[in-house]
Design an enzyme around this catalytic site. Structure first.
Site, PDB file in Angstrom:
ATOM      1  N   ASP A 127       0.849  -1.183   0.000  1.00  0.00           N
ATOM      2  CA  ASP A 127       0.000   0.000   0.000  1.00  0.00           C
ATOM      3  C   ASP A 127       0.886   1.235   0.000  1.00  0.00           C
ATOM      4  O   ASP A 127       1.914   1.264   0.661  1.00  0.00           O
ATOM      5  CB  ASP A 127      -0.886   0.004   1.243  1.00  0.00           C
ATOM      6  N   GLU A 135      -3.321  17.206   6.711  1.00  0.00           N
ATOM      7  CA  GLU A 135      -2.878  18.186   5.718  1.00  0.00           C
ATOM      8  C   GLU A 135      -2.858  19.586   6.332  1.00  0.00           C
ATOM      9  O   GLU A 135      -1.905  20.340   6.156  1.00  0.00           O
ATOM     10  CB  GLU A 135      -3.816  18.196   4.495  1.00  0.00           C
ATOM     11  N   THR A 191     -18.970  22.964  -0.752  1.00  0.00           N
ATOM     12  CA  THR A 191     -18.069  24.109  -0.965  1.00  0.00           C
ATOM     13  C   THR A 191     -16.657  23.645  -1.317  1.00  0.00           C
ATOM     14  O   THR A 191     -15.932  24.345  -1.999  1.00  0.00           O
ATOM     15  CB  THR A 191     -17.974  24.966   0.309  1.00  0.00           C
TER      16      THR A 191
END
Lengths: 669, 562
Positions: free
Chosen positions: A300, A341, A370
């Site tokens: 992975d 992030e 959005t």
């Protein structure tokens, strides 16, 4: 985790010594044809010794015969000791894992409290913060943070929750927060660890296919030498050479491959033990063996090739925008962003968001519509989000979306990165570049795998463009982009249909079919029960790079068998030159010419050979337990290297050893 | 350079140079490609196939092929018994030679069926011309049998995975008509020109220089002798085989016979590589075999040329070498060379008496047959070598950290079992046979020419030669007794068919397995390193098992000589 690598701990040696005597039981010996013949020979020598004591003539002195008997007995004990110490080590390792799950109380759903040992499969119990989880199971209700350090050594707590792929809990781990309802998934005594211990302990230990084939080879060699020794009697009679029974038995025991025969099962157990030391529970010895044969490795991307999630790597301000302004906007917009992030943006900026003065902030959460998030304070509106979402926002309010921002966005995408555009009051300030961070050192590991002849395949949910970029950067040979579970399965089947062996690692229930299909399927301990059942190994550390270690352990196992077989057989050359002249010299003095080692006397020559044959076994136990070092230098170079060390070494060492022993014992015989 | 040595180098080099293109031709024949002789033989073969109801194009698996092999061999054996036991009253018997006794006929037919040609009789007095012709036929078909069996191996490694591996009858007939017959034809013509007789007339009577009249046997020898070598059979027309001036009249005929016996075994090695498209593998096999061959040959030539020290001390000129039992027209060097060639490959024809070889030369001859895989008999040499490859692959595969594989096929327990049984069989038959003979002097002691170490060597040689399907003898042994005829007869049967069926079975089993493509981690079997490994396995497994008995035989003889 007890990773003590000292080979001979006192307690273990004691247990092993006792075991080596117990293993003299013929029923146990019979499992190993090579050593069984030695067992028979030892018995014969005992009888002969007694016979000479009773006054038999022509068989040599009682002292000589008895010495041969003792040495043969030692040979057996050494071989048994090798197996016993390997078992003891494996068991100790497994026990130390099991200790973590000692008796705890389980609170059943119906309110009763029972001992963990009495939990049956299907029982449901409740755990709250502070409880030790009494048994392996699956969460059927709730979510909790759990400290698994007892099993994995990893101190950071993990989150486990009902449903999904992180629903499995392990006995012995501790609940840190919240409350979960857990269903027991294994019968008492049938957990993976229990199975593993049984595998190591002998009773349940099956010979692996390769072990069987090797045993056939060794049994064949043994048979050859039975023929050689039995037929020697009429030849000697014909030549009027008298040969004592002790000489016949010594010749036979020296020629048959006792070294590898004595160490074979120890090597196999040590292989499983090494896997366990790497925190991998194997469900069979065969799985470790197969791991050495792996041709294709499915890995992975996230967590194996790249570090967890994407990270911000660059701020790219639009023309005319000060970089500080972009950074400030980026930091503020990420203040309330809990995603990795978001955190990485603040990390990259190196600025504490609280150092900015912000009044009455209002945080705008990310929504699917959005596709952006941000912050409103005073009359400033900062947004960060996907390019087209921000572009929409900017152009709708009549502002221009700068061309260089658009170009930058494209450049980042084609480099395998993810762009986030930042706007302030509907003006584009610039772009934040997020990149996958390839784990340091992973390229070297892939290079090592390539040299082993193993193809690496990266599995990722990314689009093909990004996937390709990362694949190239990390140095994997192939990738599966936008991978769905069935893609993995198909890839495995395709490789297998071409004859290759595939290994993969997985944790989710949807990985289970692929784990079962793969030749070596390593399930993460944090994974679902289904995944763990499907695979043939369980990794307690949940470390996706573990596959690479598993492959090396498998190769080491096979190599150790091969090199010790070579060594054992090569030893025969010297033993022949010690014993054959000794057998005949008295009757045919001309054959002194064959006594190239110039051994002292026939008795000393035979004893030296038998003694060497015996003591080489314990001397090689460390090698058998640790395994021969694997070096990925290509098969031919590896063969040359091992042939030089163990083949040529196997020819030369016994010449030196036998001569040395002869010089020592020539005082007595 | 010594011309004797030069002659040997020419013989050996010429054989190799001819064998390479010939190997390519063999590969073409077995690959079903068109060859030069098709227009002549195709129509003839079609008639026979039609009569016998065999479809040469139908594919057979390895088991069907082995059944076919056993069946046709049984038929030849039974017919052979009938012919030899009744030859006295059958036609083509100008010298009125008698029919054979049952035990001698049993031994003779078996030994020709199995490509061994252990001859416990002398052709001059023991056979009629019809008997000789039947044996000549057997020399063709037994060679063809071995080659057709080897082709199963070829097929097993050419295709990635297959159940059927060609048609046994087709490969057998093609081996005889496309490969053995044409070379034999060429050799026969050369021999006839060199003086080998080709006649159906009986004994001739000549008057010697002393004025005595002697009878000289002759017969259709020029037809018989070529296949004796080309098919690595070795059964001579006359009792003393290629030492006989009619069977091997000149140095040139000696060279031709030498090339004739080397060419097919060598060509089969190269044919294997061409056929499975792995020519490097052929060179590995050829390399190992050649190095081993030279290790046996060079000392032999050297020892034979140096002569016997005991004779030298008697003051007899020894400069020609050890000439006891050797022909002057051939010389010590060519005889020493021949003695290894004929034992390394399973020919067993002789141009000197091996019983008179120097002690260690005799040991090298024995070793060559004990290993029986350095070149080896037509087809079967490769099959024997294949067993050693499997053993080497198993050990060295492990040494590189993989479960063993050969040419992309995993070698597992079943294959190991078969390989081990076959590897065991040869030492078992040799040692057990010799041990029995040594333990039962009431049957054997009278037939020994020499007591002591050499006597043991004689018995050992007889069983080694039988088990290796070689056929040469330490002819000091008086071997036409029921004990030798029957005991060696059984050794012959066991040592012929099991070592063919074993490797063919392994090849068949491997062929059915899934093909594993080669990677960097795969053990390469066409390298010098692997060749060394095979050599080591052979040296330790095959040769060392005989060390004790050799120590009591030739080695003890050697040390008491020097």
């Amino acid at each position: 985790m007890n990773n003590n690598s000292s080979l001979f701990q006192k307690e273990m040696v004691q247990v092993a010594l006792k075991q080596s005597l117990m293993k003299l039981n013929p029923k146990t010996m019979f499992r190993n044809p090579v050593m069984f013949t030695v067992w028979v020979g030892t018995l014969v020598m005992l009888v002969v010794s007694l016979w000479t004591l009773a006054g038999a003539q022509g068989q040599g002195s009682f002292g000589y015969n008895f010495t041969v008997f003792i040495i043969l007995l030692l040979t057996l004990l050494f071989a048994n000791f090798a197996e016993a110490i390997a078992e003891a080590r494996g068991k100790a390792q497994a026990d130390s894992l099991r200790k973590t799950r000692e008796e705890t109380l389980a609170r059943l759903k119906n309110g009763k409290t029972i001992s963990s040992a009495r939990l049956q499969k299907g029982d449901v119990f409740i755990c709250e913060a502070g409880d030790i989880i009494p048994s392996d199971g699956e969460i059927i209700e709730g979510l909790a943070t759990i400290d698994e350090s007892a099993i994995t050594g990893e101190s950071a707590p993990v989150i486990r929750e009902a449903g999904g792929d992180k629903s499995s809990v392990t006995g012995g781990t501790k609940v840190l927060s919240d409350k979960i309802v857990v269903k027991v998934t294994t019968q008492p005594g049938e957990s993976f660890l229990d199975k593993m211990i049984a595998l190591v302990e002998g009773a349940a230990r099956q010979k692996t296919p390769n072990e069987i084939a090797l045993t056939i080879l060794l049994a064949g060699f043994t048979l050859v030498f039975i023929i050689v020794c039995v037929t020697l009697k009429p030849f000697a009679d014909y030549a009027n050479v008298g040969i004592t029974i002790a000489s016949f038995i010594s010749l036979f025991v020296c020629l048959i491959p006792t070294t590898i025969g004595g160490l074979l099962s120890a090597i196999g157990i040590a292989g499983m033990d090494r896997a366990l030391r790497a925190n991998v529970i194997t469900k069979s010895g065969k799985a470790v063996e197969t791991a050495g044969d792996i041709d294709v490795l499915l890995l992975d991307k996230t967590g194996t090739i790249t570090i967890g999630n994407r990270k911000a790597t660059h701020f790219h301000p639009a023309n005319g925008i000060d970089e500080k302004r972009l950074i400030k906007a980026a930091v503020l917009s990420s203040m309330a962003d809990e995603t990795p992030e978001g955190k990485s943006i603040i990390e990259l900026a190196g600025i504490n968001p609280l150092s900015y003065e912000v009044k009455n902030p209002q945080f705008i959460k990310f929504t699917a519509e959005t596709r952006s998030s941000g912050i409103d304070y005073e009359n400033i509106r900062i947004r960060k989000g996907a390019t087209d979402a921000i572009k929409n926002l900017v152009t709708k309010s009549g502002n221009n979306f700068p061309k260089e921002v658009e170009e930058r966005v494209k450049a980042i995408s084609s480099n395998g990165g993810t762009p986030l555009v930042v706007s302030e009051n509907e003006i584009a300030l610039g772009v934040i570049e997020l990149q996958d961070i390839i784990k340091p050192g992973i390229q070297e590991r892939f290079e090592r795998l390539r040299k082993m002849g193993i193809k690496t395949v990266m599995v990722t949910g990314d689009n093909p463009l990004t996937a390709k970029f990362i694949a190239e950067k990390a140095g994997v040979d192939d990738f599966i982009a936008e991978a769905k579970p069935e893609d993995k399965m198909n890839y495995i089947k395709k490789e297998q249909s071409e004859g290759r062996l595939v290994a993969m690692m997985g944790d989710g229930t949807n990985d289970a079919p692929a784990l079962a299909q793969a030749d070596v399927g390593v399930a993460m301990n944090s994974g679902t029960q289904a995944a763990k059942e499907a695979g043939n190994m369980v990794d307690l550390d949940n470390d996706p790079t573990k596959l690479i270690e598993v492959v090396e352990i498998g190769k080491q196992l096979l190599m150790t068998r091969g090199t010790l077989t070579t060594f054992s057989i090569a030893n025969d050359v010297a033993k022949y030159f010690a014993i054959i002249p000794a057998l005949f010299i008295t009757a045919i003095p001309a054959l002194q010419g064959l006594n190239i080692m110039n051994l002292h006397s026939p008795e000393s020559a035979i004893l030296s050979a038998v003694i060497f044959n015996a003591i080489i076994i314990p001397m090689l136990i460390p090698l058998a337990l640790k395994g021969v070092a694997y070096k990925p230098i290509g098969a031919s170079a590896l063969l040359r290297r091992n042939l030089l060390i163990y083949g040529l070494g196997g020819v030369i060492i016994p010449f030196i050893g036998i001569k040395a022993i002869d010089m020592l014992i020539s005082v007595f015989f | 350079m010594n011309t004797e040595i030069l002659g040997i180098i020419v013989m050996f080099t010429l054989s190799i140079l001819l064998a390479i293109p010939f190997g390519k031709y063999n590969a073409k024949v077995y690959g079903g490609e068109k060859t030069l002789l098709d227009p002549i033989f195709d129509p003839i073969e079609r008639i026979f196939y039609k009569i016998s109801g065999i479809n040469p194009q139908s594919e057979m698996n390895w088991k069907q092929q082995m059944v076919a092999m056993i069946t046709i061999n049984m038929v030849w054996f039974l017919l052979g018994m009938v012919v030899l036991m009744n030859q006295g009253s059958l036609p083509l018997n100008p010298d009125k030679n008698p029919s054979m006794s049952a035990d001698l006929a049993f031994n003779t037919v078996i030994s020709f069926v199995v490509n061994c040609n252990l001859q416990h009789y002398s052709g001059e007095s023991g056979l009629s011309y019809l008997g000789q012709y039947w044996l000549m036929f057997l020399q063709f078909v037994s060679a063809g049998t071995g080659m057709a069996a080897a082709v199963v191996l070829f097929r097993a490694f050419r295709d990635k995975a297959a159940d059927t591996l060609g048609n046994f009858y087709n490969n057998f007939v093609k081996s005889c008509t496309r490969i053995l017959l044409p070379i034999s034809f060429v050799v026969a013509i050369i021999l006839a020109f060199e003086g080998t007789p080709m006649t159906f007339e009986g004994k001739d009577t000549i008057t010697t220089l002393q004025g005595d009249s002697v009878e000289v046997s002759r017969g259709p020898a020029a037809a018989f002798v070529p296949i004796k070598h080309v098919g690595t059979n070795g059964g001579g027309f006359f009792g003393v085989n290629s030492a006989h001036p009619f069977e091997n009249p000149s140095y040139l005929s000696n060279m031709v016979e030498m090339v004739a016996q080397l060419i097919v075994p060598l060509a089969m090695i190269f044919a294997f590589g061409y056929f499975i498209r792995r020519r490097k593998l052929s060179w590995m096999i050829f390399g190992v075999m050649t190095v081993a061959f030279l290790m046996l040959t060079i000392p032999n030539i050297n020892m034979e040329m140096n002569g016997n020290p005991t004779i030298a001390t008697m003051g007899i000129d020894n400069s020609l070498g050890a000439m006891e039992g050797k022909e002057i027209r051939l010389g010590a060097a060519a005889s020493g060379f021949w003695s290894v060639v004929t034992t390394v490959i399973s020919t067993g024809s002789v141009n000197s008496m091996h019983d008179s070889s120097m002690a260690l030369s005799g040991m090298n001859e024995l070793l060559a047959m004990m290993i029986n895989a350095f070149y080896g008999g037509v087809g079967v040499g490769l099959l024997n070598f294949f067993i050693f490859i499997i053993l080497a692959v198993f050990i060295s595969g492990l040494m590189v950290g993989r479960t063993p594989e050969f040419l992309g096929k995993k070698v597992e327990a079943r294959e190991m079992k078969i390989a081990m049984i076959i590897a065991l069989l040869h030492p078992f038959l040799i040692l057990a046979g010799t041990a029995l003979a040594a333990a039962l002097p009431q049957y054997t002691a009278d037939s020994l020419n020499n007591p002591g170490f050499h006597g043991l060597s004689e018995m050992l040689y007889e069983y080694t030669s039988s088990s290796a399907n070689n056929g040469s003898g330490f002819e000091g042994l008086g071997d036409n007794t029921p004990w030798w005829n029957i005991s060696t007869g059984f050794v012959l049967i066991l040592s012929r068919f099991l070592p063919i069926i074993g490797p063919v079975a392994i090849a068949g089993l491997l062929a059915q397995k899934k093909f594993v493509p080669e990677g960097d981690g795969t053990l390469k079997t066409d390298t010098a390193t692997f060749g060394l490994m095979v050599f080591a396995v052979i040296a330790i497994v095959a040769a060392l098992a005989f060390f004790p008995v050799l120590a009591l035989g030739p080695i003890a003889e050697y040390f008491s000589l020097y």
